[in-house]
Structures are given as C-alpha cells and as structure tokens.
Motif scaffolding. Structure first.
Motif, PDB file in Angstrom:
ATOM      1  N   LYS A  16      10.339   2.966   8.447  1.00 47.31           N
ATOM      2  CA  LYS A  16       9.073   3.448   8.986  1.00 47.31           C
ATOM      3  C   LYS A  16       8.115   2.278   9.195  1.00 47.31           C
ATOM      4  O   LYS A  16       8.117   1.324   8.423  1.00 47.31           O
ATOM      5  CB  LYS A  16       8.456   4.477   8.037  1.00 47.31           C
ATOM      6  N   VAL A  17       7.303   2.399  10.229  1.00 46.39           N
ATOM      7  CA  VAL A  17       6.382   1.336  10.629  1.00 46.39           C
ATOM      8  C   VAL A  17       4.985   1.918  10.783  1.00 46.39           C
ATOM      9  O   VAL A  17       4.822   3.079  11.151  1.00 46.39           O
ATOM     10  CB  VAL A  17       6.853   0.698  11.964  1.00 46.39           C
ATOM     11  N   ALA A  18       3.974   1.096  10.499  1.00 49.83           N
ATOM     12  CA  ALA A  18       2.583   1.473  10.771  1.00 49.83           C
ATOM     13  C   ALA A  18       1.943   0.383  11.621  1.00 49.83           C
ATOM     14  O   ALA A  18       2.273  -0.799  11.483  1.00 49.83           O
ATOM     15  CB  ALA A  18       1.801   1.652   9.465  1.00 49.83           C
ATOM     16  N   SER A  19       1.056   0.771  12.494  1.00 49.11           N
ATOM     17  CA  SER A  19       0.348  -0.206  13.325  1.00 49.11           C
ATOM     18  C   SER A  19      -0.813  -0.811  12.552  1.00 49.11           C
ATOM     19  O   SER A  19      -1.370  -0.195  11.642  1.00 49.11           O
ATOM     20  CB  SER A  19      -0.162   0.457  14.606  1.00 49.11           C
ATOM     21  N   CYS A  20      -1.164  -2.047  12.912  1.00 53.73           N
ATOM     22  CA  CYS A  20      -2.291  -2.737  12.285  1.00 53.73           C
ATOM     23  C   CYS A  20      -2.844  -3.760  13.273  1.00 53.73           C
ATOM     24  O   CYS A  20      -2.146  -4.176  14.200  1.00 53.73           O
ATOM     25  CB  CYS A  20      -1.856  -3.414  10.979  1.00 53.73           C
ATOM     26  N   GLU A  21      -4.074  -4.133  13.063  1.00 51.19           N
ATOM     27  CA  GLU A  21      -4.713  -5.091  13.968  1.00 51.19           C
ATOM     28  C   GLU A  21      -4.123  -6.478  13.786  1.00 51.19           C
ATOM     29  O   GLU A  21      -3.874  -6.928  12.669  1.00 51.19           O
ATOM     30  CB  GLU A  21      -6.219  -5.138  13.698  1.00 51.19           C
ATOM     31  N   ASP A  22      -3.892  -7.158  14.898  1.00 55.42           N
ATOM     32  CA  ASP A  22      -3.403  -8.537  14.849  1.00 55.42           C
ATOM     33  C   ASP A  22      -4.601  -9.472  14.784  1.00 55.42           C
ATOM     34  O   ASP A  22      -5.332  -9.634  15.757  1.00 55.42           O
ATOM     35  CB  ASP A  22      -2.555  -8.842  16.088  1.00 55.42           C
ATOM     36  N   ILE A  23      -4.819 -10.077  13.619  1.00 55.59           N
ATOM     37  CA  ILE A  23      -5.996 -10.931  13.412  1.00 55.59           C
ATOM     38  C   ILE A  23      -5.621 -12.408  13.330  1.00 55.59           C
ATOM     39  O   ILE A  23      -6.437 -13.232  12.936  1.00 55.59           O
ATOM     40  CB  ILE A  23      -6.749 -10.517  12.134  1.00 55.59           C
ATOM     41  N   ARG A  24      -4.410 -12.751  13.731  1.00 51.59           N
ATOM     42  CA  ARG A  24      -3.919 -14.114  13.562  1.00 51.59           C
ATOM     43  C   ARG A  24      -4.522 -15.105  14.565  1.00 51.59           C
ATOM     44  O   ARG A  24      -5.170 -14.707  15.525  1.00 51.59           O
ATOM     45  CB  ARG A  24      -2.396 -14.136  13.684  1.00 51.59           C
ATOM     46  N   ILE A  43      14.045   1.699  13.738  1.00 50.73           N
ATOM     47  CA  ILE A  43      12.735   2.236  13.352  1.00 50.73           C
ATOM     48  C   ILE A  43      12.720   3.715  13.721  1.00 50.73           C
ATOM     49  O   ILE A  43      12.971   4.077  14.877  1.00 50.73           O
ATOM     50  CB  ILE A  43      11.599   1.485  14.058  1.00 50.73           C
ATOM     51  N   ILE A  44      12.460   4.558  12.743  1.00 46.96           N
ATOM     52  CA  ILE A  44      12.530   6.006  12.972  1.00 46.96           C
ATOM     53  C   ILE A  44      11.157   6.665  13.036  1.00 46.96           C
ATOM     54  O   ILE A  44      11.052   7.830  13.412  1.00 46.96           O
ATOM     55  CB  ILE A  44      13.370   6.692  11.880  1.00 46.96           C
ATOM     56  N   GLU A  45      10.100   5.892  12.665  1.00 55.51           N
ATOM     57  CA  GLU A  45       8.766   6.493  12.633  1.00 55.51           C
ATOM     58  C   GLU A  45       7.713   5.410  12.806  1.00 55.51           C
ATOM     59  O   GLU A  45       7.833   4.318  12.249  1.00 55.51           O
ATOM     60  CB  GLU A  45       8.564   7.207  11.296  1.00 55.51           C
ATOM     61  N   ILE A  46       6.681   5.709  13.584  1.00 56.81           N
ATOM     62  CA  ILE A  46       5.531   4.812  13.742  1.00 56.81           C
ATOM     63  C   ILE A  46       4.263   5.622  13.510  1.00 56.81           C
ATOM     64  O   ILE A  46       4.055   6.664  14.140  1.00 56.81           O
ATOM     65  CB  ILE A  46       5.479   4.161  15.141  1.00 56.81           C
ATOM     66  N   ASP A  47       3.445   5.170  12.599  1.00 54.71           N
ATOM     67  CA  ASP A  47       2.175   5.842  12.269  1.00 54.71           C
ATOM     68  C   ASP A  47       2.384   7.325  11.948  1.00 54.71           C
ATOM     69  O   ASP A  47       1.617   8.206  12.373  1.00 54.71           O
ATOM     70  CB  ASP A  47       1.172   5.687  13.422  1.00 54.71           C
ATOM     71  N   GLY A  48       3.467   7.605  11.214  1.00 55.29           N
ATOM     72  CA  GLY A  48       3.724   8.972  10.773  1.00 55.29           C
ATOM     73  C   GLY A  48       4.352   9.886  11.803  1.00 55.29           C
ATOM     74  O   GLY A  48       4.582  11.069  11.527  1.00 55.29           O
TER      75      GLY A  48
END
Length: 286
Positions: free
Chosen positions: A132-140, A250-255
């Motif tokens: 499972k994956v969650a999205s997040c802001e790219d601050i790099r 990946i089977i899930e993104i952000d639930g």
C-alpha cells in the motif's frame, strides 16, 4: 547490517569503524551513496550501478578514491567476509574531513565506507500480497538526479506515510507524481507502462533503466510522461521498483484500491522478467 565493514582502505568490525565529527558528510551531507543488490553471493546490475555512482560523483566534483577494479575487489571481499548470499551493499563517499567552511577544501582525501546487509529479495512475501502507498508532498531540493546522502526530505516523507501504516510514499509536486520516497513509480493502463521521464526532478533509477530495456526487448509499450495520483487510481495496475525489492505490486493508493486491489498479471510478469535476468547475471558473474 553485518559485522565486517570497509572504511578508508581497511576492513574492520562495525563497532571499530570511526569517522571524524568534522567529516563533511556529517556536517553538510556533502557526499553521495549507492545501494547495489547481491544475489547468489554476487553483485548484480554492476554496469549501471557504476555508471550512476560515477555520474553522481562528477556532478558534485568529487572523485572516488578507488577505481572500478579496486571497488570490485572491496565489494567481493565484503560479501565473502559477511557470508552474504542475498541482500545488498551500501557504499558512501564524502568530501572528507576538513574545518567547517562551505567551499570545497583543497587536498582533502575523500571518506569512503561500505557495508553489507542480508535481505530476502527473490522470495519477498510482499511480491505476493502487494503493498500500500500514500501520497505526500515532494519537498526535496532541485537536483534529485544526484544520489545525495542529504535525505531529510525523504526521511520526513517516509515518516509521514509510515504513520499512515503504508509501505511506501509517492511524492507529488505540482499535482504530478515524481517518484517513491525510495523507489521508482509506475502505473499500467491498457497494457501500457507509464513512468515519469528522466530529469533533475527524479533519481535515474537503475531498476527503471533495466525494466525499460527488458520491456523493449519483449515489445511491451512504455510511455515516459507525467501522471497524477488521480490517474494512478484509475490504472489497471501499479508498481514500485528499487535495488533490494526489484519489482513490487502496489494494490492501494491513499486507501483506494488499484484495479482489482490485488497484484496484477503484468506486474508479476515484469517481476519474473527482472528476476530471471538478475539470476542469470549472478550465475555468469566471475
């Protein structure tokens, strides 16, 4: 982490390896690193590994203290001393020990270290269950093509998604996915693999490079273009790729489920393709 490490020309026990607090890697994060997989006691993906390693060094005006032949010997010795059959090697080069000034010091030897670790790559249960994956802001920063040891942006992103109980994060910038916090990102729609094109915005993933070579050889269509989380959620399949996971579904993104919510056939085929090539290289390696 195994017991015998390599530091500045010497093999020693991990607890005996010491680096100055004035090392620029510690003070500034002034250095680069690489991770290379090990299968059957052999380093694999060696050619693209060295290519990226040397490119990162060149981009920050740093020179490796060892040539390829010397590095081969160091890595092979580390594998043997730690009895690593399957896993990986982490290696790092910094600009060395010098007074704390931002400009490059002159005549300062680089610091070089490497260590091994054991990991189950081929029979990874996550390849069967998917992740499972969650999205997040790219601050790099803006030079993500350099494999810099300055990884605070990734650390913060990893912790954010870890708190959400998922395996990996997909970083988003200007509404589009850049890459995973420690992996390359792919989606599949109607039999076409979609992945972001190379630029300073992402690391030139070795797994990405090799997968694109394999897909070309098997006449699998690839589109190198930007995609959003919204598009990913409408994909048939999605997957990540990294040095010591190879290809993971990946089977899930952000639930929300991707496709059937289970590992799909094309990702499984790509994983099998990669493993076959990796095992062949390991078997043929001297």
């Amino acid at each position: 982490m195994e017991n015998i490490v390599f530091l500045n020309g010497d093999f020693c026990k991990a607890e005996d390896a010491k680096i100055s607090i004035f090392d620029r890697g510690f003070i500034f994060g002034d250095g680069i690193y690489e991770v290379v997989p090990v299968l059957k006691g052999k380093v694999i993906d060696k050619a693209p590994f060295y290519e990226r390693f040397e490119a990162s060094l060149k981009k920050i005006s740093l020179t490796s203290p060892f040539c390829r032949a010397e590095l081969d010997a160091i890595l092979d010795t580390l594998i043997a001393k730690n009895d690593v059959v399957e896993g990986g090697i982490y290696m790092q080069v910094t600009r060395g020990v010098a007074p704390r000034e931002f400009y490059f010091p002159e005549n300062t030897p680089a610091t070089f270290m490497a260590y091994t670790f054991k990991k189950n790559i081929i029979d990874n249960p996550l390849a069967t269950t998917g992740v499972k994956v969650a999205s997040c802001e790219d601050i790099r920063w803006k030079r993500r093509d350099i494999k810099s040891i300055s990884l605070l942006g990734q650390v913060l992103a990893k912790e954010e998604v870890h708190q959400k109980g998922v395996y990996e994060g997909w970083m988003v910038e200007d509404g589009m996915v850049t890459e995973g916090t420690s992996s390359a990102a792919f989606i599949i729609k109607d039999g076409v693999i979609i992945t972001r094109p190379l630029s300073n915005a992402i690391l030139p993933s070795i797994r990405r490079k090799l997968l694109l070579e394999y897909t070309k050889a098997h006449n699998i269509k690839v589109e190198e273009r930007l995609f959003s989380i919204e598009e990913a959620l409408k994909a048939d399949e999605a997957f990540m790729a990294s040095a010591t996971t190879f290809v993971l579904p990946i089977i899930e993104i952000d639930g929300k489920p991707i496709g059937s919510g289970k590992p799909g056939p094309m990702v499984q085929k790509l994983r099998e393709m990669y493993i076959e090539a990796a095992l062949k290289e390991a078997s043929e390696s001297k």
